[in-house]
Design a protein around this motif. Structure first.
Motif, PDB file in Angstrom:
ATOM      1  N   VAL A 126       0.855  -1.195   0.000  1.00 15.44           N
ATOM      2  CA  VAL A 126       0.000   0.000   0.000  1.00 15.44           C
ATOM      3  C   VAL A 126       0.887   1.239   0.000  1.00 15.44           C
ATOM      4  O   VAL A 126       1.854   1.314   0.761  1.00 15.44           O
ATOM      5  CB  VAL A 126      -0.919   0.025   1.237  1.00 15.44           C
ATOM      6  N   ILE A 128       0.944   5.183   0.831  1.00 14.39           N
ATOM      7  CA  ILE A 128       0.268   6.309   1.491  1.00 14.39           C
ATOM      8  C   ILE A 128       0.814   7.584   0.869  1.00 14.39           C
ATOM      9  O   ILE A 128       1.943   7.997   1.153  1.00 14.39           O
ATOM     10  CB  ILE A 128       0.540   6.315   3.013  1.00 14.39           C
ATOM     11  N   LEU A 174      -2.693  -0.804  -3.601  1.00 17.65           N
ATOM     12  CA  LEU A 174      -3.656   0.209  -3.169  1.00 17.65           C
ATOM     13  C   LEU A 174      -2.916   1.514  -2.930  1.00 17.65           C
ATOM     14  O   LEU A 174      -1.790   1.522  -2.419  1.00 17.65           O
ATOM     15  CB  LEU A 174      -4.359  -0.223  -1.873  1.00 17.65           C
ATOM     16  N   THR A 176      -3.548   5.432  -1.209  1.00 20.91           N
ATOM     17  CA  THR A 176      -4.429   6.314  -0.455  1.00 20.91           C
ATOM     18  C   THR A 176      -3.998   7.758  -0.692  1.00 20.91           C
ATOM     19  O   THR A 176      -2.818   8.055  -0.879  1.00 20.91           O
ATOM     20  CB  THR A 176      -4.401   6.026   1.057  1.00 20.91           C
ATOM     21  N   THR A 177      -4.973   8.651  -0.696  1.00 26.00           N
ATOM     22  CA  THR A 177      -4.703  10.080  -0.860  1.00 26.00           C
ATOM     23  C   THR A 177      -5.349  10.843   0.288  1.00 26.00           C
ATOM     24  O   THR A 177      -6.272  10.347   0.946  1.00 26.00           O
ATOM     25  CB  THR A 177      -5.256  10.613  -2.194  1.00 26.00           C
ATOM     26  N   ARG A 183      -6.944  12.246  -5.431  1.00 28.24           N
ATOM     27  CA  ARG A 183      -7.378  10.939  -5.934  1.00 28.24           C
ATOM     28  C   ARG A 183      -7.787  11.035  -7.402  1.00 28.24           C
ATOM     29  O   ARG A 183      -7.483  10.145  -8.196  1.00 28.24           O
ATOM     30  CB  ARG A 183      -8.553  10.406  -5.107  1.00 28.24           C
ATOM     31  N   SER A 195      -7.671   3.062  -5.415  1.00 27.28           N
ATOM     32  CA  SER A 195      -7.315   4.225  -4.604  1.00 27.28           C
ATOM     33  C   SER A 195      -8.457   4.568  -3.658  1.00 27.28           C
ATOM     34  O   SER A 195      -9.610   4.220  -3.902  1.00 27.28           O
ATOM     35  CB  SER A 195      -6.991   5.428  -5.495  1.00 27.28           C
ATOM     36  N   MET A 196      -8.104   5.235  -2.550  1.00 29.37           N
ATOM     37  CA  MET A 196      -9.116   5.674  -1.596  1.00 29.37           C
ATOM     38  C   MET A 196      -8.606   6.906  -0.860  1.00 29.37           C
ATOM     39  O   MET A 196      -7.393   7.153  -0.804  1.00 29.37           O
ATOM     40  CB  MET A 196      -9.442   4.565  -0.593  1.00 29.37           C
ATOM     41  N   VAL A 197      -9.543   7.689  -0.308  1.00 29.47           N
ATOM     42  CA  VAL A 197      -9.196   8.914   0.404  1.00 29.47           C
ATOM     43  C   VAL A 197      -9.156   8.639   1.905  1.00 29.47           C
ATOM     44  O   VAL A 197     -10.088   8.055   2.466  1.00 29.47           O
ATOM     45  CB  VAL A 197     -10.210  10.038   0.100  1.00 29.47           C
ATOM     46  N   LEU A 198      -8.064   9.052   2.552  1.00 25.63           N
ATOM     47  CA  LEU A 198      -7.937   8.979   4.009  1.00 25.63           C
ATOM     48  C   LEU A 198      -7.619  10.385   4.511  1.00 25.63           C
ATOM     49  O   LEU A 198      -6.466  10.804   4.512  1.00 25.63           O
ATOM     50  CB  LEU A 198      -6.835   8.011   4.424  1.00 25.63           C
TER      51      LEU A 198
END
Length: 222
Positions: A126, A128, A174, A176-177, A183, A195-198
């Motif tokens: 992953v 980050i 994966l 993350t943004t 993203r 992709s996913m937003v954190l």
């Protein structure tokens, strides 16, 4: 539960930067959710007695700027590829690890080592991200005179950032943004589904205010 290895480039122990706070918040939350999280990064050894993440803080200085500049990697990553750091990462990957987190583009100096681990173990990687670095570095470079020393250097480093970021985004499982905007722009280099937003959280004291945000008094300092 998972055995997680968090590769941060620079250890967050004893550091009060926004990057360190974001790293600490995410890694601690993951550990407190029942996973075993250990981290590796260059830095100054600090007290982690109250932390859920166990950090292996690697001593020694980053590479001198002159040596890092001749690397094919951008400066933020090349300076962290020291013999001590490399050995620490390789040792950590010999342990029982299910998932590797590459926190910030600076930590991806060891991408090839992590890819080799994944090919042997079938583990998950992953990334980050803290910015869409290619876009940010290009904007920095365009803000300087093209033929100045600073302008030439920033354009060279922006090209190296672009090369490394595209390689990372094409490799990991994966991404993350921090923002939805990042993203969306990163989606040109990675499948949107990977992709996913954190967004950053807040661990400090909160002061309640029932009024809508637009009606609250604010001050601007210039």
């Amino acid at each position: 539960s998972l055995n997680v290895l968090w590769l941060n480039g620079l250890s967050p122990l004893g550091v009060s930067s926004g990057l360190a706070m974001y790293t600490t918040g995410l890694s601690e939350a993951l550990a407190k959710s029942g996973n075993t999280v250990s981290g590796v990064g260059l830095g100054v050894r600090g007290d982690d007695a109250d932390r859920a993440v166990r950090w292996n803080v690697v001593g020694g200085e980053p590479k001198p700027r002159t040596r890092a500049l001749i690397s094919i990697l951008p400066y933020i990553a090349a300076r962290l590829d020291t013999p001590e750091h490399r050995r620490a990462v390789e040792r950590a990957l010999k342990e029982d690890v299910d998932v590797v987190f590459l926190d910030h583009l600076m930590s991806t100096w060891c991408l090839a080592i992590v890819e080799d681990w994944r090919s042997r173990t079938g583990g998950t990687v992953v990334h980050i991200s803290h910015n869409h670095e290619s876009r940010v570095r290009r904007q920095w470079a365009l803000g300087t005179p093209m033929l100045s020393k600073e302008g030439l250097y920033l354009r060279l480093d922006a090209a190296r950032i672009r090369r490394l970021e595209r390689k990372v985004l094409g490799s990991v499982d994966l991404v993350t943004t921090i923002t939805l905007d990042d993203r969306r722009t990163i989606a040109s280099d990675v499948d949107f589904e990977r992709s996913m937003v954190l967004t950053p959280g807040w661990a400090g004291d909160s002061v309640g205010d029932a009024r809508p945000f637009g009606e609250r008094p604010r001050q601007v300092a210039l």
